[in-house]
Design a protein around this motif. Sequence first.
Motif, PDB file in Angstrom:
ATOM      1  N   GLY A 274     -15.216 -79.869  46.393  1.00 31.47           N
ATOM      2  CA  GLY A 274     -15.205 -79.134  44.382  1.00 31.47           C
ATOM      3  C   GLY A 274     -14.609 -77.957  44.162  1.00 31.47           C
ATOM      4  O   GLY A 274     -13.893 -78.068  43.043  1.00 31.47           O
ATOM      5  N   VAL A 275     -14.998 -77.274  44.299  1.00 23.74           N
ATOM      6  CA  VAL A 275     -14.308 -75.831  43.825  1.00 23.74           C
ATOM      7  C   VAL A 275     -13.102 -75.947  43.882  1.00 23.74           C
ATOM      8  O   VAL A 275     -13.079 -74.878  42.314  1.00 23.74           O
ATOM      9  CB  VAL A 275     -15.368 -74.226  44.776  1.00 23.74           C
ATOM     10  CG1 VAL A 275     -14.992 -73.488  44.502  1.00 23.74           C
ATOM     11  CG2 VAL A 275     -17.235 -74.680  44.587  1.00 23.74           C
ATOM     12  N   GLY A 276     -12.809 -75.744  45.002  1.00 19.79           N
ATOM     13  CA  GLY A 276     -11.296 -75.784  45.797  1.00 19.79           C
ATOM     14  C   GLY A 276     -10.310 -76.517  44.847  1.00 19.79           C
ATOM     15  O   GLY A 276      -9.355 -76.039  44.107  1.00 19.79           O
ATOM     16  N   VAL A 277     -10.876 -78.048  44.921  1.00 19.69           N
ATOM     17  CA  VAL A 277     -10.470 -78.973  43.769  1.00 19.69           C
ATOM     18  C   VAL A 277     -10.473 -78.382  42.002  1.00 19.69           C
ATOM     19  O   VAL A 277      -8.639 -77.786  41.154  1.00 19.69           O
ATOM     20  CB  VAL A 277     -10.577 -79.995  43.621  1.00 19.69           C
ATOM     21  CG1 VAL A 277     -10.253 -81.286  42.635  1.00 19.69           C
ATOM     22  CG2 VAL A 277     -10.434 -81.168  45.208  1.00 19.69           C
TER      23      VAL A 277
ATOM     24  N   ILE B 284     -18.599 -81.025  50.312  1.00 16.13           N
ATOM     25  CA  ILE B 284     -18.820 -81.432  48.777  1.00 16.13           C
ATOM     26  C   ILE B 284     -18.752 -80.425  48.121  1.00 16.13           C
ATOM     27  O   ILE B 284     -17.795 -80.534  47.163  1.00 16.13           O
ATOM     28  CB  ILE B 284     -19.155 -82.355  48.565  1.00 16.13           C
ATOM     29  CG1 ILE B 284     -19.431 -83.974  49.650  1.00 16.13           C
ATOM     30  CG2 ILE B 284     -19.365 -83.009  47.603  1.00 16.13           C
ATOM     31  CD1 ILE B 284     -21.063 -84.410  49.975  1.00 16.13           C
ATOM     32  N   THR B 285     -18.913 -79.858  48.150  1.00 13.48           N
ATOM     33  CA  THR B 285     -18.984 -78.764  47.177  1.00 13.48           C
ATOM     34  C   THR B 285     -18.087 -77.242  47.205  1.00 13.48           C
ATOM     35  O   THR B 285     -17.238 -76.858  46.210  1.00 13.48           O
ATOM     36  CB  THR B 285     -20.274 -77.406  46.981  1.00 13.48           C
ATOM     37  OG1 THR B 285     -20.832 -77.048  48.772  1.00 13.48           O
ATOM     38  CG2 THR B 285     -21.893 -78.139  46.819  1.00 13.48           C
TER      39      THR B 285
ATOM     40  N   TRP C 240     -19.391 -76.342  40.192  1.00 11.96           N
ATOM     41  CA  TRP C 240     -19.583 -76.445  41.250  1.00 11.96           C
ATOM     42  C   TRP C 240     -19.879 -74.989  42.534  1.00 11.96           C
ATOM     43  O   TRP C 240     -20.441 -75.432  43.351  1.00 11.96           O
ATOM     44  CB  TRP C 240     -18.037 -76.965  41.795  1.00 11.96           C
ATOM     45  CG  TRP C 240     -17.741 -78.762  41.850  1.00 11.96           C
ATOM     46  CD1 TRP C 240     -16.653 -78.947  40.723  1.00 11.96           C
ATOM     47  CD2 TRP C 240     -18.131 -79.116  42.720  1.00 11.96           C
ATOM     48  NE1 TRP C 240     -16.938 -80.545  40.465  1.00 11.96           N
ATOM     49  CE2 TRP C 240     -17.736 -80.482  41.484  1.00 11.96           C
ATOM     50  CE3 TRP C 240     -18.644 -79.731  43.596  1.00 11.96           C
ATOM     51  CZ2 TRP C 240     -17.789 -81.953  42.190  1.00 11.96           C
ATOM     52  CZ3 TRP C 240     -18.864 -80.448  43.676  1.00 11.96           C
ATOM     53  CH2 TRP C 240     -19.028 -81.732  43.574  1.00 11.96           C
ATOM     54  N   LEU C 241     -19.024 -74.258  41.186  1.00  8.01           N
ATOM     55  CA  LEU C 241     -19.676 -72.704  41.987  1.00  8.01           C
ATOM     56  C   LEU C 241     -20.873 -72.354  41.759  1.00  8.01           C
ATOM     57  O   LEU C 241     -21.679 -72.272  43.266  1.00  8.01           O
ATOM     58  CB  LEU C 241     -18.963 -71.754  41.590  1.00  8.01           C
ATOM     59  CG  LEU C 241     -17.499 -71.058  41.218  1.00  8.01           C
ATOM     60  CD1 LEU C 241     -17.320 -70.238  39.874  1.00  8.01           C
ATOM     61  CD2 LEU C 241     -17.239 -70.789  42.476  1.00  8.01           C
ATOM     62  N   THR C 242     -21.677 -72.760  41.271  1.00  9.47           N
ATOM     63  CA  THR C 242     -23.005 -73.056  40.901  1.00  9.47           C
ATOM     64  C   THR C 242     -23.644 -73.625  42.616  1.00  9.47           C
ATOM     65  O   THR C 242     -23.998 -73.334  43.116  1.00  9.47           O
ATOM     66  CB  THR C 242     -24.006 -73.627  39.790  1.00  9.47           C
ATOM     67  OG1 THR C 242     -22.858 -72.642  38.995  1.00  9.47           O
ATOM     68  CG2 THR C 242     -25.710 -73.255  39.392  1.00  9.47           C
TER      69      THR C 242
END
Length: 156
Positions: free
Chosen positions: A116-119, A112-113, A133-135
């Motif tokens: 989230g980063v990619g999107v 999921i994360t 999201w990076l965090t």
Amino acid sequence: MNQPFLWGGLLAFAVAAGSVRLVVGRPLLRRRSVRVSQVGAAVAFVSGLALVFHCAAMFFGPWIDAVPFLQAPADMVRARGVGSEIAYWAPAAALVVAWRRVWWPALAAIVITLAGVGVTMFWPYPLVVHLVWLTAVIIIGSLIPTLLLRGPRTAR
């Protein structure tokens, strides 16, 4: 958002998690831990390096560009075109495959994360959303090896 504080805090967290693992010498959640093969560990390591490079190319361009052979791939990453997407999604998928046997809530969290980063990187989102999201992915990506991964069996 104070990015130097964020990046410094995330680096400190990752170093602290790795240090705890080295000092303890085993995964902290032994009952939930899984053994990772040498190939799986190598794939996860290389994937992690590729993802760190992708992030560093975006946020720490002058440092990456100072290394002559890294400037061209960093420029490709910063262009956020197809090459940049491949340079992100391929190692993200490889990391998930390498960690596929991890306890399912942890695997779901990393999937999921990473998504989230990619999107938030390739679709139009505010920078602060991407940084959140990076965090999350850096924290989860640091905790999985610390809490859940055992090394390959070694011959005695």
